[in-house]
Design an enzyme around this catalytic site. Structure first.
Site, PDB file in Angstrom:
ATOM      1  CD1 TRP A   1      -2.699   1.747   1.447  1.00  0.00           C
ATOM      2  CD2 TRP A   1      -3.325  -0.101   0.331  1.00  0.00           C
ATOM      3  NE1 TRP A   1      -4.011   1.897   1.032  1.00  0.00           N
ATOM      4  CE2 TRP A   1      -4.410   0.802   0.352  1.00  0.00           C
ATOM      5  CE3 TRP A   1      -3.483  -1.326  -0.324  1.00  0.00           C
ATOM      6  CZ2 TRP A   1      -5.632   0.515  -0.240  1.00  0.00           C
ATOM      7  CZ3 TRP A   1      -4.698  -1.606  -0.917  1.00  0.00           C
ATOM      8  CH2 TRP A   1      -5.757  -0.693  -0.878  1.00  0.00           C
ATOM      9  CG  ASP A   2      -0.684   5.253   0.017  1.00  0.00           C
ATOM     10  OD1 ASP A   2      -1.114   4.575   0.977  1.00  0.00           O
ATOM     11  OD2 ASP A   2      -1.282   6.251  -0.430  1.00  0.00           O
ATOM     12  CD1 TRP A   3      -1.690   3.841   3.996  1.00  0.00           C
ATOM     13  CD2 TRP A   3      -1.046   1.893   4.905  1.00  0.00           C
ATOM     14  NE1 TRP A   3      -2.777   2.982   3.993  1.00  0.00           N
ATOM     15  CE2 TRP A   3      -2.411   1.785   4.547  1.00  0.00           C
ATOM     16  CE3 TRP A   3      -0.422   0.788   5.496  1.00  0.00           C
ATOM     17  CZ2 TRP A   3      -3.165   0.633   4.754  1.00  0.00           C
ATOM     18  CZ3 TRP A   3      -1.171  -0.371   5.699  1.00  0.00           C
ATOM     19  CH2 TRP A   3      -2.530  -0.435   5.330  1.00  0.00           C
TER      20      TRP A   3
ATOM     21  CG  ASN B   1     -11.292   3.876   1.968  1.00  0.00           C
ATOM     22  OD1 ASN B   1     -11.776   4.903   2.433  1.00  0.00           O
ATOM     23  ND2 ASN B   1     -10.015   3.760   1.658  1.00  0.00           N
ATOM     24  CD  GLU B   2      -9.674   7.128  -0.972  1.00  0.00           C
ATOM     25  OE1 GLU B   2      -8.939   6.527  -1.766  1.00  0.00           O
ATOM     26  OE2 GLU B   2      -9.283   8.057  -0.254  1.00  0.00           O
TER      27      GLU B   2
ATOM     28  CD  GLU C   1      -8.859   8.325   3.733  1.00  0.00           C
ATOM     29  OE1 GLU C   1      -8.046   8.754   2.883  1.00  0.00           O
ATOM     30  OE2 GLU C   1      -9.329   7.188   3.708  1.00  0.00           O
TER      31      GLU C   1
END
Ligand SMILES: *[C@@H]1O[C@H](CO)[C@@H](O)[C@H](O)[C@H]1NC(C)=O
Ligand SMILES: *[C@@H]1O[C@H](CO)[C@@H](O)[C@H](O)[C@H]1NC(C)=O
Ligand SMILES: *[C@@H]1O[C@H](CO)[C@@H](O)[C@H](O)[C@H]1NC(C)=O
Ligand SMILES: *[C@@H]1O[C@H](CO)[C@@H](O)[C@H](O)[C@H]1NC(C)=O
Ligand SMILES: *[C@@H]1O[C@H](CO)[C@@H](O)[C@H](O)[C@H]1NC(C)=O
Ligand SMILES: *[C@@H]1O[C@H](CO)[C@@H](O)[C@H](O)[C@H]1NC(C)=O
Ligand SMILES: *[C@@H]1O[C@H](CO)[C@@H](O)[C@H](O)[C@H]1NC(C)=O
Ligand SMILES: *[C@@H]1O[C@H](CO)[C@@H](O)[C@H](O)[C@H]1NC(C)=O
Ligand SMILES: *[C@@H]1O[C@H](CO)[C@@H](O)[C@H](O)[C@H]1NC(C)=O
Length: 793
Positions: free
Chosen positions: A193-195, A422-423, A519
């Site tokens: 993931w990006d994190w 989510n999104e 967010e």
């Protein structure tokens, strides 16, 4: 093993009942890869990376340097977990025997004594396989064959692609991840993931139990609380399971709630027929009448206590008893979406026990990439406590497996809302994944999955909470528009996600007014001690392969530099290595100031309602609370649990009462008093004007104000330049000479808000700094501590 079962049975007979017989199959197993080249002892519950580390096959910390790539081979193998276990003759006399897996990660086939008893394909689902015809007295052999998640995802994607492709196929290159994770019901972040890094996990990550009984077993309990004059009616819904051909069960059903003073219990003898739609399942309900005077309401953090009461539920037939115990809270939650008084739109806020709540908090991510580690109690306790003392009252948790997860989690009063995804609404409308050429097909799939399937399944288990199909979304307005709104990020409806790395995050005039910001965030670098855990010395500058590699957010390091440069002046003439610790520090200052500015902006907009209908903001949940590894991310708490600067700031910017200053785009200084308290308070506001070169204020003014409950009051306004000039900051460039400092006290002088401050000029533009003459001497480590220092006074 046999001896301990007998002992348990004896104890239960002495107590007058026999609990459903259970043999735990947790503990030591073996694991082996496809061709037998790797074999190790394994632990259940657990996972393959932990097992291979314990066996010395993986020799380094999995987060060290580039180990996510070095160890990727693990997830490309198929792994078989096996063990043997003993079964006493007496167990076989039971009518029904189930082998229950509480969590297998992910695509797996289960064999008992070399016979196939079932398959698992969803990490979040409990599988109960009837095994009476496969089991034997004495030694039994159990094998769980788990397919590589990478090849399993690829196979499923290839199969689907024959019809049409389901996006996104692969993650951005910067994630260094694997493709098609959306084809597996598995922790999506395990493919990167990006994190966080990719560690596509494999394993039996929750308990395994063999259970034997004659009639049925109590599987799940959900609750509903209904207001009935002087009582709460607590409806306890029981869900039981038996083998699929069982058509009827009979026995005693009981529910017992313990309040501080009394025990309220209902027992009922009953016969129940199997559910028509789901063979093998049975359900019934018990109503407990709880006098309102017997229990306290449950409140979110900051509004009262989180009082919980133990509830014990049981089912017994003539031979066995099965029980469930849990703690429940009495609280009522609504998502209010009413027409606003002026202009366009609907409100979007939570009411708990009839009190509107401004949601303050952060988004939670898994605390470790390995599922078996992310549930470690010390990790969770530290994170939750860090959130609580920062005045947070809401954490957002992402996807879950509907029916079972809702049943499993439903009784927790702390869960406020269910969200289908989510999104994804925004992604579909704004064509993030190239779906626009076939919009109708993807939209139909979207409605089928999130509305028809997930929403219906959630409602079937739980109508006590609101459900939104997507987050962010326009709420009811999205539903009106067929579930995919024309403008999912609208400021007039629902929630938004807002990220902006171009504009100045210290300037409140750049943000977007919304009903609810679920967010928002800015990245910072983790501390040098975090970096040091996973790097060698030559990795430690922003320009190294290591630093580029750890940054999964495309262009993230450049954005961080750009944001820092808008307000802070990096020293010139340093080498990359010399600059690095300063960049770490500045990135944390930038993050802290930006979250402060944005959060205060949202909190000040609580009472705002413009003529076209913007405002009435009721939520600020920043992205993200915690870290999964040591890397640049949006987190306020590092992987080790150490707070970044922004988490200290959060204690202040989320405070129940806050004096909040800002300068409008027309140069007007305004001061607002924000209160989440439920009573009015009298207060004294003081504005201090300091020059940058002195610790003594050159000017101060004090005024008295009522801080009105659950609202925002404007307490002061003045043209900034005039105000500073009058205060004595000089006629030329007064914004460069001075800064402002604010206190808010009760009339007896004690603080009721954290102190606040305002820099009228970007810090990088200040010219009048005198180098401070501060010398630090004689600091020593407090004895017996690692991080506490003694500073002589
Ligand atoms: C279980 O796996 C181990 C290797 O990890 C292997 O030696 C053993 O033969 C296996 N046993 C069974 C019953 O499959
Ligand atoms: C067994 O599998 C490993 C890992 O996939 C591979 O490196 C090795 O060459 C294989 N050994 C044999 C004998 O096939
Ligand atoms: C894993 O199993 C799949 C079939 O389930 C097979 O296609 C694949 O070759 C196996 N991979 C390895 C590395 O043994
Ligand atoms: C069992 O569940 C079904 C479906 O949710 C519901 O309609 C029914 O009322 C329940 N029966 C009892 C006795 O609670
Ligand atoms: C149910 O409870 C009643 C009354 O306590 C008792 O007489 C009866 O034996 C119980 N039945 C079963 C199946 O446990
Ligand atoms: C979902 O529920 C709605 C209304 O409650 C119903 O019309 C629809 O048929 C249900 N969909 C499915 C797939 O069960
Ligand atoms: C950095 O990565 C590049 C490309 O992967 C590689 O060619 C180079 O050797 C690496 N440099 C160092 C210092 O590791
Ligand atoms: C809270 O504010 C309302 C007006 O918004 C007022 O009517 C009420 O008296 C206040 N409550 C307390 C306890 O101060
Ligand atoms: C504020 O209120 C206090 C207590 O009533 C009073 O003593 C003081 O003079 C007031 N200050 C101002 C500036 O009005």
């Amino acid at each position: 093993m046999t001896r301990s079962i007998l002992l348990i049975s004896l104890l239960n007979i002495l107590c007058g009942q026999i609990l459903t017989q259970q043999i735990s199959l947790d503990g030591t197993w073996s694991v082996i890869n496809g061709n037998g080249s790797y074999a190790a002892s394994a632990t259940v519950p657990g996972g393959i990376y932990t097992d291979l580390s314990a066996a010395g096959i993986l020799t380094q910390d999995i987060y060290y340097r580039f180990n996510d790539i070095e160890y990727r081979w693990v997830s490309k193998e198929n792994w078989t977990y096996n063990r043997t276990f003993e079964v006493p003759e007496s167990l076989l006399e039971k009518q029904q025997i189930f082998l229950v897996f509480y969590g297998v990660d992910t695509i797996a086939s289960v064999y008992l004594n070399d016979q196939h008893v079932g398959d698992c394909e969803n990490m979040f689902v409990r599988y109960a396989f009837p095994v009476k015809s496969f089991i034997q007295a004495g030694t039994n052999k159990l094998q769980v064959k788990i397919q590589s998640p990478i090849t399993a995802a690829q196979e499923r994607s290839d199969k689907q692609a024959v019809e049409y492709t389901v996006p996104p196929a692969c993650l951005p290159d910067e994630y260094h991840g694997e493709c098609h994770v959306n084809f597996l019901r598995k922790m999506q972040a395990s493919f990167s993931w990006d994190w966080g890094p990719a560690f596509p996990s494999v394993g039996i990550w929750k308990s395994v139990v063999l259970e034997a009984f004659d009639m049925a077993v109590l599987r799940d309990v959900t609750i509903r609380i209904v207001d009935s004059q002087n009582n709460w009616i607590l409806w306890v819904d029981l869900i039981l399971e038996a083998e699929s051909q069982t058509s009827q069960i009979s026995g005693n059903f009981s529910a017992m709630l313990r309040t501080d003073k009394n025990t309220i219990e209902v027992n009922r003898q009953d016969n129940i027929l199997a559910n028509k739609l789901t063979p093998g399942y049975f359900n019934t309900s018990i109503a407990l009448e709880i006098p309102k005077t017997e229990v306290e309401l449950w409140w979110p953090n900051g509004y009262g206590n989180q009082k919980l009461y133990p509830l014990d539920v049981s089912f017994s037939d003539s031979y066995d008893t099965s029980t469930k115990s849990m703690k429940i809270g009495f609280r009522f939650i609504e998502l209010v979406q009413d027409t606003v008084a002026t202009g366009t739109g609907l409100t979007f806020y939570f009411k708990v026990n009839n009190v509107p709540i401004f949601a303050k908090g952060a988004n939670w991510i898994p605390s470790h990439v390995l599922p078996e580690k992310s549930a470690e109690p010390e990790r969770l306790e530290h994170l939750l406590e860090s959130a609580r003392i920062t005045n947070m009252n809401m954490l957002r948790s992402v996807s879950t497996e509907v029916t079972q997860q809702v049943r499993h989690l439903q009784h927790h009063p702390s869960i406020a809302i269910w969200a289908g995804n989510n999104e994804n609404e925004g992604a579909l409308r704004d064509n993030w994944y190239g779906t626009s050429s076939d919009f109708t097909r993807y939209k139909d799939d979207y409605v089928k999955l999130y509305v028809d399937t997930i929403r219906n399944a959630t409602w079937a288990q739980d109508i006590s909470r609101p459900f939104v199909v997507s987050s962010p979304s326009n709420g009811l307005e999205s539903e009106q528009e067929g579930f995919v709104a024309q403008e999912p990020g609208s400021s007039f409806y629902g929630d938004i996600h807002y990220y902006n790395y171009d504009d100045n995050g210290w300037d409140p005039n750049t943000f977007k007014t919304t009903r609810f910001s679920s967010e928002y965030g800015y990245q910072s670098l983790p501390s040098m001690s975090a970096i040091s855990e996973v790097s060698v010395e030559s990795d430690r500058s922003l320009e190294t392969n290591f630093s580029q590699y750890r940054q999964h957010h495309p262009s993230g390091n450049d954005q961080m530099r750009n944001e820092i440069n808008q307000n802070l002046q990096l020293p010139s003439g340093l080498t990359d290595t010399e600059e690095y610790p300063i960049l770490i520090y500045f990135s944390q200052i930038n993050q802290a100031m930006s979250y402060k500015t944005e959060t205060e902006f949202y909190r000040r907009s609580r009472n705002l309602l413009t003529s076209d209908g913007e405002g009435l903001t009721m939520g600020a949940l920043y992205w993200q609370l915690n870290d999964i590894w040591q890397a640049p991310t949006w987190a306020s708490i590092e992987y080790s649990g150490k707070w970044k600067m922004v988490h200290y700031f959060a204690q202040d910017f989320f405070a129940p009462i806050l004096v909040s200053p800002f300068v409008t785009s027309d140069g007007v200084l305004e001061l607002h008093l924000i209160s989440d308290k439920l009573e009015d308070l009298e207060s004294q506001l003081t504005i201090f004007v300091y020059q940058w070169n002195s610790l003594t204020p050159i000017h101060s003014i004090t005024s008295n104000h009522t801080v009105y409950n659950a609202s925002v009051t404007k307490a002061f306004q003045s043209d900034l330049l005039e105000f500073l000039q009058t205060a004595g900051c000089g006629d030329a460039e007064p914004t460069k000479k001075c800064f402002l400092y604010f206190t808010l006290t009760s009339l007896d002088g004690s603080d009721i808000s954290p102190h606040n401050f305002l820099f009228p000029q970007s810090l990088k533009d200040l010219t009048d700094f005198t180098a401070p003459t501060i010398s630090v001497a004689d600091i020593s480590l407090a004895s017996g501590t690692e991080h506490v220092f003694q500073i002589p006074t």
